[in-house]
Design a protein around this motif. Structure first.
Motif, mmCIF file in Angstrom:
data_model
loop_
_atom_site.group_PDB
_atom_site.id
_atom_site.type_symbol
_atom_site.label_atom_id
_atom_site.label_comp_id
_atom_site.label_asym_id
_atom_site.label_seq_id
_atom_site.Cartn_x
_atom_site.Cartn_y
_atom_site.Cartn_z
ATOM 1 N N GLU A 1 0.832 -1.195 0.000
ATOM 2 C CA GLU A 1 0.000 0.000 0.000
ATOM 3 C C GLU A 1 0.870 1.250 0.000
ATOM 4 O OE1 GLU A 1 -3.206 -2.297 2.896
ATOM 5 O OE2 GLU A 1 -2.221 -0.458 3.518
ATOM 6 N N CYS B 1 -2.764 0.313 -3.890
ATOM 7 C CA CYS B 1 -2.358 -0.989 -3.366
ATOM 8 C C CYS B 1 -2.005 -1.878 -4.547
ATOM 9 C CB CYS B 1 -3.480 -1.592 -2.548
ATOM 10 S SG CYS B 1 -3.204 -3.297 -2.036
ATOM 11 N N CYS C 1 -5.840 -2.696 2.505
ATOM 12 C CA CYS C 1 -6.195 -3.252 1.211
ATOM 13 C C CYS C 1 -6.417 -4.758 1.367
ATOM 14 C CB CYS C 1 -5.053 -2.977 0.226
ATOM 15 S SG CYS C 1 -5.195 -3.782 -1.357
ATOM 16 N N GLY D 1 -3.148 -6.101 3.034
ATOM 17 C CA GLY D 1 -1.999 -5.219 3.069
ATOM 18 C C GLY D 1 -1.631 -4.896 4.502
#
Length: 116
Positions: A6, A22, A95, A107
């Protein structure tokens, strides 16, 4: 194994804008639905927006009309453009992506802070 990296986020004043991105480390066109979640202190993680591989989108009611999710299937990257930000948008944004087997990956999270 898919890794999500990200970028974006930061500090912005009320009414301002920020963009998040992302990128998924995966074979081209191998990522299914991607999305953004957020978690504010003391609250549960919630879905902000999601987008299918074909581009169908959905949004939380709290961000409709202010946030826009998009993606680049060649780059396996999802974006979140956030406009008209409010203090209640302050959270860590995560994400999430599903690979071709529908295994889910997250993420590391990026902080978004909206000052009043």
């Amino acid at each position: 194994q898919v890794q999500l990296v990200e970028s974006g986020g930061g500090l912005v004043q009320t009414g301002g804008s920020l963009g998040l991105s992302c990128a998924a480390s995966a074979a081209i066109f191998s990522i299914n639905t991607m999305g953004w979640y957020r978690q504010a202190p003391g609250k549960q993680r919630e879905l902000v927006a999601s987008i299918t591989r074909r581009g169908s989108t959905s949004y939380a009611d709290s961000v409709k009309g202010r946030f826009t999710i998009s993606r680049d299937n060649v780059k396996n990257t999802v974006y979140l453009q956030m406009n008209s930000l409010k203090p209640e948008d302050t959270a860590v944004y995560y994400c999430k992506a599903f690979d071709w087997r529908w295994d889910a990956y997250w993420g590391q999270g990026t902080q978004v802070t909206v000052s009043s």
